[in-house]
Design an enzyme around this catalytic site. Sequence first.
Site, PDB file in Angstrom:
ATOM      1  N   HIS A   1      -8.650   8.005   2.158  1.00  0.00           N
ATOM      2  CA  HIS A   1      -7.908   9.277   2.262  1.00  0.00           C
ATOM      3  C   HIS A   1      -9.314  10.477   1.910  1.00  0.00           C
ATOM      4  O   HIS A   1      -9.931   9.930   1.100  1.00  0.00           O
ATOM      5  CB  HIS A   1      -6.901   9.234   1.391  1.00  0.00           C
ATOM      6  CG  HIS A   1      -7.066   8.757   0.035  1.00  0.00           C
ATOM      7  ND1 HIS A   1      -7.136   7.666  -0.312  1.00  0.00           N
ATOM      8  CD2 HIS A   1      -7.374   9.620  -1.267  1.00  0.00           C
ATOM      9  CE1 HIS A   1      -7.684   7.454  -1.664  1.00  0.00           C
ATOM     10  NE2 HIS A   1      -7.754   8.617  -2.096  1.00  0.00           N
TER      11      HIS A   1
ATOM     12  N   CYS B   1       0.819  -1.097  -0.009  1.00  0.00           N
ATOM     13  CA  CYS B   1      -0.075  -0.040   0.003  1.00  0.00           C
ATOM     14  C   CYS B   1       1.078   1.335  -0.044  1.00  0.00           C
ATOM     15  O   CYS B   1       1.637   1.354   0.836  1.00  0.00           O
ATOM     16  CB  CYS B   1      -0.918   0.083   1.339  1.00  0.00           C
ATOM     17  SG  CYS B   1      -1.834   1.380   1.524  1.00  0.00           S
TER      18      CYS B   1
ATOM     19  N   CYS C   1       0.556   3.628   3.021  1.00  0.00           N
ATOM     20  CA  CYS C   1       1.126   2.703   4.372  1.00  0.00           C
ATOM     21  C   CYS C   1       2.690   2.836   4.205  1.00  0.00           C
ATOM     22  O   CYS C   1       3.335   3.241   5.192  1.00  0.00           O
ATOM     23  CB  CYS C   1       0.893   1.447   4.498  1.00  0.00           C
ATOM     24  SG  CYS C   1      -0.730   0.735   5.137  1.00  0.00           S
TER      25      CYS C   1
ATOM     26  N   HIS D   1      -6.501   2.911   0.366  1.00  0.00           N
ATOM     27  CA  HIS D   1      -6.280   3.516   1.681  1.00  0.00           C
ATOM     28  C   HIS D   1      -7.034   4.414   1.994  1.00  0.00           C
ATOM     29  O   HIS D   1      -6.800   5.461   1.281  1.00  0.00           O
ATOM     30  CB  HIS D   1      -4.606   3.630   1.955  1.00  0.00           C
ATOM     31  CG  HIS D   1      -4.183   3.851   3.387  1.00  0.00           C
ATOM     32  ND1 HIS D   1      -3.159   3.312   3.720  1.00  0.00           N
ATOM     33  CD2 HIS D   1      -4.665   4.973   4.250  1.00  0.00           C
ATOM     34  CE1 HIS D   1      -3.050   4.020   5.214  1.00  0.00           C
ATOM     35  NE2 HIS D   1      -4.090   4.814   5.287  1.00  0.00           N
TER      36      HIS D   1
ATOM     37  N   ASN E   1     -13.359   9.240  -2.378  1.00  0.00           N
ATOM     38  CA  ASN E   1     -14.038   8.300  -3.478  1.00  0.00           C
ATOM     39  C   ASN E   1     -13.951   7.031  -2.468  1.00  0.00           C
ATOM     40  O   ASN E   1     -12.967   6.612  -1.828  1.00  0.00           O
ATOM     41  CB  ASN E   1     -13.000   8.425  -4.554  1.00  0.00           C
ATOM     42  CG  ASN E   1     -12.829   9.723  -5.171  1.00  0.00           C
ATOM     43  OD1 ASN E   1     -13.952  10.446  -5.158  1.00  0.00           O
ATOM     44  ND2 ASN E   1     -11.668  10.434  -5.452  1.00  0.00           N
TER      45      ASN E   1
END
Length: 113
Positions: free
Chosen positions: A99, A3, A6, A97, A86
């Site tokens: 956001h 990710c 991450c 992830h 989104n």
Amino acid sequence: MGCIFCQIAAGETPAEILHKDKSVIAIRDISPQAPVHVLVMPVAHIDSLASLGDGEVDLVGHVFEVVNEIARREGIVATGYRVAVNSGQEGGQVVGHLHFHLLGGRQLSGQLG
Ligand code: 5GP
Ligand code: ZN
């Protein structure tokens, strides 16, 4: 694993970090869609808005505190700004992830989508 956000939160991939604390990180978007385009997100990996768990209300509240702090710092409070999330494929989510996009510094369209 794998990710990008991450990896940025872990300091393994570079990014312009505007804020970082125990639970929330904010980075400048690599491909800005407006003069101010910042991504504010939990440090911990959460796949999407849809997978937000019970008990994460405080986390989301803190995300918005950081959004407002950055909007102040970037000087867009008086002119205005937008926060967009989104979620999932048809929602336009590309990075898996969670956001929050903070957009400002130009007149944004009245249309969503
Ligand atoms: P999404 O479409 O998932 O809501 O938005 C993903 C956003 O992440 C896009 O605006 C894209 O430009 C940004 N982005 C993708 N990869 C990176 C990266 O490696 N670093 C930074 N700073 N932003 C990224
Ligand atoms: Zn992640």
